[in-house]
Design an enzyme around this catalytic site. Sequence first.
Site, short mmCIF file in Angstrom:
data_model
loop_
_atom_site.label_atom_id
_atom_site.label_comp_id
_atom_site.label_asym_id
_atom_site.label_seq_id
_atom_site.Cartn_x
_atom_site.Cartn_y
_atom_site.Cartn_z
N TYR A 40 0.72 -1.23 -0.04
CA TYR A 40 -0.01 -0.16 -0.13
C TYR A 40 1.04 1.24 -0.02
CZ TYR A 40 -3.46 -3.34 1.22
OH TYR A 40 -4.22 -4.62 0.95
N ASN A 92 -12.68 3.68 -2.49
CA ASN A 92 -11.81 2.37 -2.33
C ASN A 92 -12.42 1.59 -1.24
OD1 ASN A 92 -10.16 0.29 -1.71
ND2 ASN A 92 -8.11 1.73 -1.65
N HIS A 98 -14.68 -7.25 -1.68
CA HIS A 98 -14.82 -8.61 -2.20
C HIS A 98 -15.90 -9.18 -1.15
CE1 HIS A 98 -10.64 -7.44 -3.21
NE2 HIS A 98 -10.31 -7.11 -2.04
N ASP A 105 -25.11 -2.12 -3.15
CA ASP A 105 -26.54 -1.91 -3.18
C ASP A 105 -26.72 -0.41 -2.84
OD1 ASP A 105 -27.19 -4.42 -3.92
OD2 ASP A 105 -28.11 -4.94 -1.78
N HIS A 118 -7.92 0.96 -6.05
CA HIS A 118 -7.20 0.17 -5.27
C HIS A 118 -5.71 0.52 -5.17
CE1 HIS A 118 -10.65 -2.54 -4.48
NE2 HIS A 118 -10.85 -2.41 -6.01
N LEU A 119 -5.03 0.62 -4.21
CA LEU A 119 -3.84 1.10 -4.26
C LEU A 119 -2.95 -0.23 -4.79
CD1 LEU A 119 -4.21 2.39 -0.52
CD2 LEU A 119 -3.12 3.68 -2.39
N SER A 120 -3.40 -1.33 -4.29
CA SER A 120 -2.48 -2.44 -5.12
C SER A 120 -3.26 -3.17 -6.16
CB SER A 120 -2.33 -3.73 -3.71
OG SER A 120 -3.83 -4.02 -3.41
N ARG A 129 -9.03 -11.79 -3.81
CA ARG A 129 -9.15 -10.49 -3.89
C ARG A 129 -9.50 -10.19 -5.63
NH1 ARG A 129 -6.86 -7.96 0.49
NH2 ARG A 129 -5.41 -9.31 1.58
#
Length: 176
Positions: A40, A92, A98, A105, A118-120, A129
Site C-alpha cells: 500500500y 476504495n 470482496h 447496493d 485500489h492502491l495495490s 481479491r
Amino acid sequence: MTTKRTSRAVAKSVPSLHPHVLVLHGPNLNLLGSREPGHYGLATLDDINRVLVSRGEAVNAQVETFQNNHEGALIDRIHQAAHDQVDFIVINPAGYTHTSIALRDALAATAIPFVEVHLSNIYAREPFRHHSYFSDLAVGVVSGLGAHGYELALEYALRHLPNRTSHGSQKTEKAH
Ligand code: DQA
C-alpha cells in the site's frame, strides 16, 4: 424502471454550481503509511486526502473525503451523498470490495457514478481479491497504481462531471 436521473431528482436538495466529489475510503485505510507498505505504499491517508482536496480547490470543485472501518457508516455516507447532490464518488472499498453486497447496493440505489480505486493490483494478489462486488457498476477501476490512482480517478471525475446549469438541472456527458 428507475433511471439514474430519476433517483437523483428524488434526492434533490439545494443545487450547487460547483462540482461535488466524494472520496470514500473503506476499512483499515486509516492505517496507510504503516500498513503493509509493500502493498500500500508509504503515503498516509492524510497525505492522499490533502492532494485530492487541494486539486479540487484549484478547479473550484468541492472534494470531500470520508474514511470508516464500518460497513453501515459507509452506507449511510453514500445515502447522505445523494441528499447532498454529490456528482461523483471515488471509492476504495478496501476489504469490503470482496464481501459487501450491502455497500454495492447503496451505490446502485443512489446511482451516483463512481470510480473504484485500489492502491495495490488486486489481480496480482490472492485469488479471493480477484472478485469485486463493485467493478461491474463502476464507471472504471484503477488498481495497482498506488496513491496516484486516487488522483487519476479524481481527474476523470472532474473531466466527466455532469454539466450543471444555473437552474441546477444537469446534462450528463457520456464518458469515454
Ligand atoms: C485494497 C485491496 C483490498 O484487497 C484490501 O482488502 C484493502 C486495500 C487496495 O487499496 O489495494 O484493504 O482495496
